[in-house]
Design a protein around this motif. Structure first.
Motif, mmCIF file in Angstrom:
data_model
loop_
_atom_site.group_PDB
_atom_site.id
_atom_site.type_symbol
_atom_site.label_atom_id
_atom_site.label_comp_id
_atom_site.label_asym_id
_atom_site.label_seq_id
_atom_site.Cartn_x
_atom_site.Cartn_y
_atom_site.Cartn_z
ATOM 1 N N ASN A 1 39.064 44.769 27.460
ATOM 2 C CA ASN A 1 39.697 45.288 28.767
ATOM 3 C C ASN A 1 40.729 45.808 28.783
ATOM 4 O OD1 ASN A 1 41.131 44.002 31.531
ATOM 5 N ND2 ASN A 1 39.342 45.330 31.868
ATOM 6 N N ARG A 2 41.803 45.523 27.997
ATOM 7 C CA ARG A 2 43.084 46.229 27.794
ATOM 8 C C ARG A 2 42.901 47.317 27.140
ATOM 9 N NH1 ARG A 2 45.099 40.794 26.716
ATOM 10 N NH2 ARG A 2 44.898 40.707 24.607
ATOM 11 N N GLN A 3 41.922 47.676 26.362
ATOM 12 C CA GLN A 3 41.572 48.877 25.777
ATOM 13 C C GLN A 3 40.863 50.044 26.696
ATOM 14 O OE1 GLN A 3 39.345 47.917 22.126
ATOM 15 N NE2 GLN A 3 41.144 47.240 21.154
ATOM 16 N N GLY A 4 40.730 49.537 27.878
ATOM 17 C CA GLY A 4 40.223 50.423 28.903
ATOM 18 C C GLY A 4 39.003 50.555 29.201
ATOM 19 N N VAL A 5 38.291 49.305 29.001
ATOM 20 C CA VAL A 5 36.841 49.089 29.037
ATOM 21 C C VAL A 5 36.876 48.057 30.412
ATOM 22 C CG1 VAL A 5 34.620 48.298 28.312
ATOM 23 C CG2 VAL A 5 36.235 49.609 26.726
ATOM 24 N N SER A 6 36.180 48.539 31.220
ATOM 25 C CA SER A 6 35.931 47.555 32.391
ATOM 26 C C SER A 6 34.852 46.564 32.043
ATOM 27 C CB SER A 6 35.522 48.247 33.760
ATOM 28 O OG SER A 6 36.383 49.188 34.233
ATOM 29 N N ILE A 7 34.941 45.199 32.573
ATOM 30 C CA ILE A 7 34.118 44.279 32.264
ATOM 31 C C ILE A 7 33.602 43.625 33.549
ATOM 32 C CG2 ILE A 7 33.701 42.034 31.007
ATOM 33 C CD1 ILE A 7 34.573 44.100 29.245
ATOM 34 N N PHE A 8 32.465 43.645 33.763
ATOM 35 C CA PHE A 8 31.642 42.935 34.753
ATOM 36 C C PHE A 8 30.882 41.843 34.176
ATOM 37 C CE2 PHE A 8 27.728 42.940 37.416
ATOM 38 C CZ PHE A 8 28.300 42.059 38.636
ATOM 39 N N MET A 9 31.279 40.516 34.481
ATOM 40 C CA MET A 9 30.903 39.305 33.802
ATOM 41 C C MET A 9 30.373 38.468 34.830
ATOM 42 S SD MET A 9 33.073 36.893 31.361
ATOM 43 C CE MET A 9 34.114 36.162 32.324
ATOM 44 N N VAL A 10 29.187 37.833 34.438
ATOM 45 C CA VAL A 10 28.634 36.945 35.376
ATOM 46 C C VAL A 10 28.968 35.428 34.508
ATOM 47 C CG1 VAL A 10 26.375 35.863 36.180
ATOM 48 C CG2 VAL A 10 26.799 38.248 36.513
ATOM 49 N N GLU A 11 29.204 34.516 35.092
ATOM 50 C CA GLU A 11 29.869 33.461 34.315
ATOM 51 C C GLU A 11 29.776 32.247 35.399
ATOM 52 O OE1 GLU A 11 30.462 30.774 31.991
ATOM 53 O OE2 GLU A 11 30.825 32.696 30.776
ATOM 54 N N GLN A 12 29.071 31.025 34.907
ATOM 55 C CA GLN A 12 29.140 29.924 35.782
ATOM 56 C C GLN A 12 30.245 29.009 35.589
ATOM 57 O OE1 GLN A 12 25.650 27.752 35.936
ATOM 58 N NE2 GLN A 12 24.004 29.560 35.961
ATOM 59 N N ASN A 13 30.917 29.300 34.318
ATOM 60 C CA ASN A 13 32.269 28.298 34.323
ATOM 61 C C ASN A 13 33.234 29.163 35.168
ATOM 62 O OD1 ASN A 13 34.476 26.994 33.453
ATOM 63 N ND2 ASN A 13 33.720 26.491 31.373
ATOM 64 N N ALA A 14 33.417 28.964 36.330
ATOM 65 C CA ALA A 14 34.298 29.646 37.266
ATOM 66 C C ALA A 14 35.876 29.438 36.913
ATOM 67 C CB ALA A 14 34.021 29.093 38.796
ATOM 68 N N SER A 15 36.156 28.227 36.378
ATOM 69 C CA SER A 15 37.410 27.869 36.126
ATOM 70 C C SER A 15 38.172 28.845 34.866
ATOM 71 C CB SER A 15 37.965 26.472 35.545
ATOM 72 O OG SER A 15 37.143 26.023 34.490
ATOM 73 N N LEU A 16 37.138 28.974 33.998
ATOM 74 C CA LEU A 16 37.567 29.897 32.897
ATOM 75 C C LEU A 16 37.510 31.428 33.145
ATOM 76 C CD1 LEU A 16 35.270 28.297 29.875
ATOM 77 C CD2 LEU A 16 37.940 28.265 30.305
ATOM 78 N N ALA A 17 36.285 31.896 34.164
ATOM 79 C CA ALA A 17 36.167 33.352 34.412
ATOM 80 C C ALA A 17 37.400 33.664 35.337
ATOM 81 C CB ALA A 17 34.842 33.349 35.142
ATOM 82 N N LEU A 18 37.844 32.861 36.155
ATOM 83 C CA LEU A 18 38.990 33.258 37.141
ATOM 84 C C LEU A 18 40.249 33.357 36.256
ATOM 85 C CD1 LEU A 18 37.887 31.160 40.306
ATOM 86 C CD2 LEU A 18 37.662 33.819 39.828
ATOM 87 N N GLN A 19 40.394 32.490 35.042
ATOM 88 C CA GLN A 19 41.445 32.782 34.263
ATOM 89 C C GLN A 19 41.866 34.248 33.911
ATOM 90 O OE1 GLN A 19 41.707 29.720 31.240
ATOM 91 N NE2 GLN A 19 41.261 28.106 32.793
ATOM 92 N N ILE A 20 40.808 34.876 33.474
ATOM 93 C CA ILE A 20 41.104 36.299 32.907
ATOM 94 C C ILE A 20 40.692 37.403 33.698
ATOM 95 C CG2 ILE A 20 40.546 35.009 30.508
ATOM 96 C CD1 ILE A 20 37.844 36.529 30.502
ATOM 97 N N ALA A 21 40.005 36.973 34.805
ATOM 98 C CA ALA A 21 39.391 38.169 35.698
ATOM 99 C C ALA A 21 40.375 38.604 36.586
ATOM 100 C CB ALA A 21 38.308 37.486 36.567
ATOM 101 N N HIS A 22 40.311 40.006 37.216
ATOM 102 C CA HIS A 22 41.149 40.413 38.148
ATOM 103 C C HIS A 22 40.886 40.109 39.541
ATOM 104 C CE1 HIS A 22 42.140 43.078 34.416
ATOM 105 N NE2 HIS A 22 43.249 42.520 34.741
ATOM 106 N N ARG A 23 39.259 40.249 39.554
ATOM 107 C CA ARG A 23 38.686 40.161 41.100
ATOM 108 C C ARG A 23 37.332 39.209 40.625
ATOM 109 N NH1 ARG A 23 39.463 42.138 45.822
ATOM 110 N NH2 ARG A 23 37.698 42.196 47.354
ATOM 111 N N GLY A 24 37.034 38.226 41.981
ATOM 112 C CA GLY A 24 36.100 37.468 41.717
ATOM 113 C C GLY A 24 35.002 37.685 42.985
ATOM 114 N N TYR A 25 33.853 37.403 42.783
ATOM 115 C CA TYR A 25 32.890 37.266 43.817
ATOM 116 C C TYR A 25 32.230 35.808 43.640
ATOM 117 C CZ TYR A 25 33.835 42.199 44.265
ATOM 118 O OH TYR A 25 34.384 43.326 44.282
ATOM 119 N N VAL A 26 31.866 35.116 44.765
ATOM 120 C CA VAL A 26 31.051 34.024 44.510
ATOM 121 C C VAL A 26 29.780 34.397 45.314
ATOM 122 C CG1 VAL A 26 31.075 31.513 45.230
ATOM 123 C CG2 VAL A 26 33.289 32.489 44.516
#
Length: 204
Positions: free
Chosen positions: A138-163
């Protein structure tokens, strides 16, 4: 994700990327527009080598010299794959296979990668490593759209989230705000202990 990649047709609406509609395009055409995929369970060719699997990500490209350069750059990003480049992908650990899937996606020079459950089935060590690599990409300029059930981990690294709940967005916002939301913490953080389960406190 299948709709984004052109594998399913939406019932209504359209997918727009960089201001251009993707709806109706084939998957190869969508990949050429700059979208890569890291599917659930990696979906590697188990009897092919790591190198062959990674290079499959460049199947839409014809610039052989630049493909070779990109391959070397990606091995610098995933040094473990350099060690395993001639090994059959099916013999790798789950974490190493996830790295192959991510490297394969990068070979298409995407501006967006859709990732489905990238930490599923991985050991805690490999989960941390995969999340670290997602942040690096992501820091290299690639956007990531991630589906992840482990919400606590996903929200640690995400900029924006959708539930999502039964297919509908029920909450959205900056990831840090969602991580503090009581509804999210109650739904995803709390893991109730089954009744009548003994908690050992020492030797029997």
């Amino acid at each position: 994700m299948k709709i984004i990649l052109g594998l399913l047709k939406p019932r209504s609406g359209q997918v727009v990327f960089d201001g251009q509609p993707l709806t109706g395009l084939t998957t190869p055409q969508i990949v050429r527009r700059g979208i890569g995929s890291v599917p659930e369970s990696r979906r590697l060719f188990g009897t092919m080598t790591v190198r062959e699997n990674v290079l499959m990500g460049a199947y839409t490209r014809s610039d052989a010299h630049e493909v070779a350069e990109d391959y070397e750059s990606i091995l610098d990003l995933f040094p473990k794959l350099r060690e395993r480049h001639s090994q059959q992908a099916g013999t790798l650990s789950g974490g190493e296979q996830q790295m192959v899937a991510m490297a394969r996606a990068l070979m298409g020079r995407p501006r967006l990668i859709v990732m489905d459950e990238p930490t599923m089935g991985l050991s805690p060590l490999h989960v941390d490593r995969v999340l670290e690599m997602i942040q690096t990409i992501n820091r290299q300029g690639v956007s990531i759209f991630m589906v992840e059930q482990n919400a606590s981990l996903a929200l640690q690294i995400a900029h924006r989230g959708y539930v999502l709940q039964t297919g509908r967005i029920v909450l959205s916002g900056p990831a840090a705000d969602l991580a503090r939301d009581p509804q999210i913490r109650d739904a995803y953080w709390a893991v109730p202990r089954p009744p009548d389960t003994a908690i050992p406190t020492g030797p029997d």
